[in-house]
Design a protein around this motif. Sequence first.
Motif, PDB file in Angstrom:
ATOM      1  N   CYS A 183      75.036  82.138  25.385  1.00  0.00           N
ATOM      2  CA  CYS A 183      73.406  82.268  25.816  1.00  0.00           C
ATOM      3  C   CYS A 183      73.165  83.252  26.814  1.00  0.00           C
ATOM      4  N   GLY A 184      71.961  83.615  26.973  1.00  0.00           N
ATOM      5  CA  GLY A 184      71.676  84.318  28.251  1.00  0.00           C
ATOM      6  C   GLY A 184      71.599  83.510  29.468  1.00  0.00           C
ATOM      7  N   ALA A 185      70.549  82.943  30.092  1.00  0.00           N
ATOM      8  CA  ALA A 185      70.957  82.002  31.084  1.00  0.00           C
ATOM      9  C   ALA A 185      71.073  80.513  30.522  1.00  0.00           C
ATOM     10  N   HIS A 186      71.870  79.648  31.187  1.00  0.00           N
ATOM     11  CA  HIS A 186      72.104  78.295  30.561  1.00  0.00           C
ATOM     12  C   HIS A 186      70.836  77.464  30.105  1.00  0.00           C
ATOM     13  N   GLY A 187      69.652  77.876  30.564  1.00  0.00           N
ATOM     14  CA  GLY A 187      68.621  77.055  30.131  1.00  0.00           C
ATOM     15  C   GLY A 187      68.004  77.612  28.846  1.00  0.00           C
ATOM     16  N   ASP A 188      68.359  78.927  28.396  1.00  0.00           N
ATOM     17  CA  ASP A 188      67.708  79.558  27.606  1.00  0.00           C
ATOM     18  C   ASP A 188      68.611  78.900  26.016  1.00  0.00           C
ATOM     19  N   VAL A 253      92.662  77.303  23.016  1.00  0.00           N
ATOM     20  CA  VAL A 253      93.808  77.965  23.610  1.00  0.00           C
ATOM     21  C   VAL A 253      93.829  79.495  23.266  1.00  0.00           C
ATOM     22  N   ILE A 254      92.943  79.838  22.420  1.00  0.00           N
ATOM     23  CA  ILE A 254      93.080  81.463  22.407  1.00  0.00           C
ATOM     24  C   ILE A 254      91.556  82.039  22.342  1.00  0.00           C
ATOM     25  N   ALA A 255      90.411  81.260  22.700  1.00  0.00           N
ATOM     26  CA  ALA A 255      89.303  82.096  23.111  1.00  0.00           C
ATOM     27  C   ALA A 255      88.340  80.905  24.144  1.00  0.00           C
ATOM     28  N   VAL A 256      87.579  81.699  24.879  1.00  0.00           N
ATOM     29  CA  VAL A 256      86.745  80.868  25.411  1.00  0.00           C
ATOM     30  C   VAL A 256      85.318  81.567  26.042  1.00  0.00           C
ATOM     31  N   GLY A 257      84.356  80.920  25.826  1.00  0.00           N
ATOM     32  CA  GLY A 257      82.970  81.689  26.195  1.00  0.00           C
ATOM     33  C   GLY A 257      82.293  81.024  27.458  1.00  0.00           C
ATOM     34  N   ASN A 258      81.451  81.923  27.837  1.00  0.00           N
ATOM     35  CA  ASN A 258      80.594  81.218  29.020  1.00  0.00           C
ATOM     36  C   ASN A 258      79.399  82.273  29.125  1.00  0.00           C
ATOM     37  N   GLN A 259      78.216  81.786  28.919  1.00  0.00           N
ATOM     38  CA  GLN A 259      77.081  82.640  28.941  1.00  0.00           C
ATOM     39  C   GLN A 259      77.180  83.756  27.862  1.00  0.00           C
ATOM     40  N   ASN A 260      76.916  84.940  28.376  1.00  0.00           N
ATOM     41  CA  ASN A 260      76.763  86.088  27.480  1.00  0.00           C
ATOM     42  C   ASN A 260      78.508  86.635  27.308  1.00  0.00           C
ATOM     43  N   VAL A 261      79.550  85.906  27.508  1.00  0.00           N
ATOM     44  CA  VAL A 261      80.635  86.482  27.358  1.00  0.00           C
ATOM     45  C   VAL A 261      81.794  85.656  26.623  1.00  0.00           C
ATOM     46  N   LEU A 262      82.218  86.143  25.493  1.00  0.00           N
ATOM     47  CA  LEU A 262      83.122  85.637  24.891  1.00  0.00           C
ATOM     48  C   LEU A 262      84.681  86.525  24.989  1.00  0.00           C
ATOM     49  N   PHE A 263      85.343  85.530  25.581  1.00  0.00           N
ATOM     50  CA  PHE A 263      86.824  86.264  25.806  1.00  0.00           C
ATOM     51  C   PHE A 263      87.632  85.630  24.760  1.00  0.00           C
ATOM     52  N   ALA A 274      83.013  89.873  10.512  1.00  0.00           N
ATOM     53  CA  ALA A 274      81.850  89.324  10.127  1.00  0.00           C
ATOM     54  C   ALA A 274      81.300  88.004  11.069  1.00  0.00           C
ATOM     55  N   PHE A 275      82.351  87.437  11.931  1.00  0.00           N
ATOM     56  CA  PHE A 275      81.741  86.556  12.770  1.00  0.00           C
ATOM     57  C   PHE A 275      81.031  87.199  14.003  1.00  0.00           C
ATOM     58  N   ILE A 276      81.664  88.331  14.409  1.00  0.00           N
ATOM     59  CA  ILE A 276      81.099  88.846  15.596  1.00  0.00           C
ATOM     60  C   ILE A 276      79.624  89.528  15.091  1.00  0.00           C
ATOM     61  N   ASN A 277      79.686  90.066  13.755  1.00  0.00           N
ATOM     62  CA  ASN A 277      78.268  90.632  13.288  1.00  0.00           C
ATOM     63  C   ASN A 277      77.394  89.418  13.185  1.00  0.00           C
ATOM     64  N   GLU A 278      77.631  88.229  12.873  1.00  0.00           N
ATOM     65  CA  GLU A 278      76.595  87.038  12.791  1.00  0.00           C
ATOM     66  C   GLU A 278      76.086  86.532  14.151  1.00  0.00           C
ATOM     67  N   VAL A 279      77.224  86.464  15.115  1.00  0.00           N
ATOM     68  CA  VAL A 279      76.805  86.357  16.533  1.00  0.00           C
ATOM     69  C   VAL A 279      75.613  87.349  16.953  1.00  0.00           C
ATOM     70  N   GLN A 280      76.100  88.580  17.025  1.00  0.00           N
ATOM     71  CA  GLN A 280      75.004  89.684  17.412  1.00  0.00           C
ATOM     72  C   GLN A 280      73.673  89.441  16.644  1.00  0.00           C
ATOM     73  N   GLN A 281      73.792  89.007  15.399  1.00  0.00           N
ATOM     74  CA  GLN A 281      72.552  89.082  14.866  1.00  0.00           C
ATOM     75  C   GLN A 281      71.660  88.090  15.025  1.00  0.00           C
ATOM     76  N   LYS A 282      72.506  87.017  15.597  1.00  0.00           N
ATOM     77  CA  LYS A 282      71.757  85.697  16.025  1.00  0.00           C
ATOM     78  C   LYS A 282      71.323  85.794  17.358  1.00  0.00           C
ATOM     79  N   ASP A 284      69.736  86.778  20.808  1.00  0.00           N
ATOM     80  CA  ASP A 284      68.902  87.645  21.351  1.00  0.00           C
ATOM     81  C   ASP A 284      69.053  87.896  22.766  1.00  0.00           C
ATOM     82  N   PHE A 285      70.406  88.044  23.126  1.00  0.00           N
ATOM     83  CA  PHE A 285      70.855  88.469  24.231  1.00  0.00           C
ATOM     84  C   PHE A 285      71.974  89.483  24.054  1.00  0.00           C
ATOM     85  N   ASP A 286      72.304  90.255  24.866  1.00  0.00           N
ATOM     86  CA  ASP A 286      73.697  91.136  24.706  1.00  0.00           C
ATOM     87  C   ASP A 286      74.823  90.433  25.026  1.00  0.00           C
ATOM     88  N   VAL A 287      75.777  90.357  24.058  1.00  0.00           N
ATOM     89  CA  VAL A 287      76.940  89.593  24.344  1.00  0.00           C
ATOM     90  C   VAL A 287      78.038  90.458  24.538  1.00  0.00           C
TER      91      VAL A 287
END
Length: 445
Positions: A183-188, A253-263, A274-282, A284-287
């Motif tokens: 997400c952008g901010a936690h409340g978005d 064990v191999i991925a974790v996200g927080n707000q606009n970060v996917l590690f 395909a997964f990255i594309n779908e996240v980017q398309q959906k 409305d914030f920069d990941v």
Amino acid sequence: MSTIEANFDGLVGPTHNYAGLSEGNVASLNNAKDISNPKQAALQGLAKMKALHDLGLVQGVLAPQERPDIETLKRIGFTGSDSQVIEQAYQQAPSILASCYSASSMWTANAATVTPSADSLDNKLHFTPANLTNKFHRSIEPQVTGNVLRAVFNDEQHFSHHLHLPENEHFGDEGAANHTRLCGAHGDNGIEVFTFGRYAFKKGMPEPKKFPARQTFEASQAVARMHQLDSQNAVFVQQNPDVIDQGVFHNDVIAVGNQNVLFYHEQAFLNEQAFINEVQQKADFDVHFVRVNNEQVSVQDAVQTYLFNTQIVTMPNGEMSIIAPMHCANNSNVKAYLDELVTQNTPIKSVKFFDVNESMKNGGGPACLRLRVALTQAELNAVNPQCIMNDALYGQLTSWVEKHYRDRITNQCLADPQLLIESRTALDELTQILNIGSVYPFQKS
Ligand SMILES: NCCC[C@H](NC(=O)CCC(=O)O)C(=O)O
């Protein structure tokens, strides 16, 4: 105050032990039959909770389960008094007794899937306890998990509690360990990423060959439906079956996200692009996709150090910090990676290391020990205040652990009926400290 994300950690229960119950979880099998130290385990967990509170984050506590689970032992035919039930089970079915003794509810990333109100069509915060059908010792958790969650988030105006999914491998659900929110901010309004290991109702699809895939596509879809997610804010992605076979039994064990970060590790997902594309398309914030390749850190190092089973938290000053196990500091390759990461152009600016070794030896890192709940101010006000960490509660809980917990449990200790009495005495007192009422079967009979 705007919406924050709280971490609700599982308090380690008094019967924490190493029974080698989780096939596919390398640490659990490697440390089978080791001597555990429940007191140290619980204190390590509490120290992490207190440290996050001290950093200015909202930290909650979730009570452990009643163990041994006498109700389950009776249900499968053991009879008589509680001590007779334990004695018979120890003689006739020691592995089943060990399962009924497991303190595995400490890993609250597997307690439930949580959808914040900002994502749900009815603007409520949704909880679905995970059914954890793949492992017997974990499949006995969801009922009491539901009781505990309802006692902590006890306000129908804000919180919607669902029944866990049908208790069947077709709907195997491991909760938030296979779910992350961007997400952008936690409340978005955010994007909820559901990661699954296999399809239950479609034949001929990719799946692991050696170890079980615990989460099904159909379970993930059911949770998204129940939580009233729009197709625009849900993404379903299959875990790479090859990494499940290398010990990545949950996606966290191999991925974790927080707000606009996917590690994440480059081998985490089956169809990465395909997964990255779908996240980017959906979105409305920069990941920020922080992708780690195999030359930087191998899957084996990721599994050994739990580099991705770290918590990424947003500090009050807006910078992100990684909460990592000591294992990451002790592996020179992973440590070098982290040293470099904080100098790069990502929101992650620092790393803090914690000793959670008692949990790590059963395959649970910092991220496994917590359930994330994004809360508006009104929702936070509705949370049971006794379950929110502060200096006084930390003092009360550490004294409670010191008073009731053993510092050594061997496999033979599971035959000792005194352990049941100690455990119930401790939990009865805990429900008063946390003001959660009668959540355990022994308190209802
Ligand atoms: N998210 C981390 C979960 C770790 C947990 N380990 C265990 O249950 C090991 C218990 C034992 O082997 O005694 C699991 O595999 O589900």
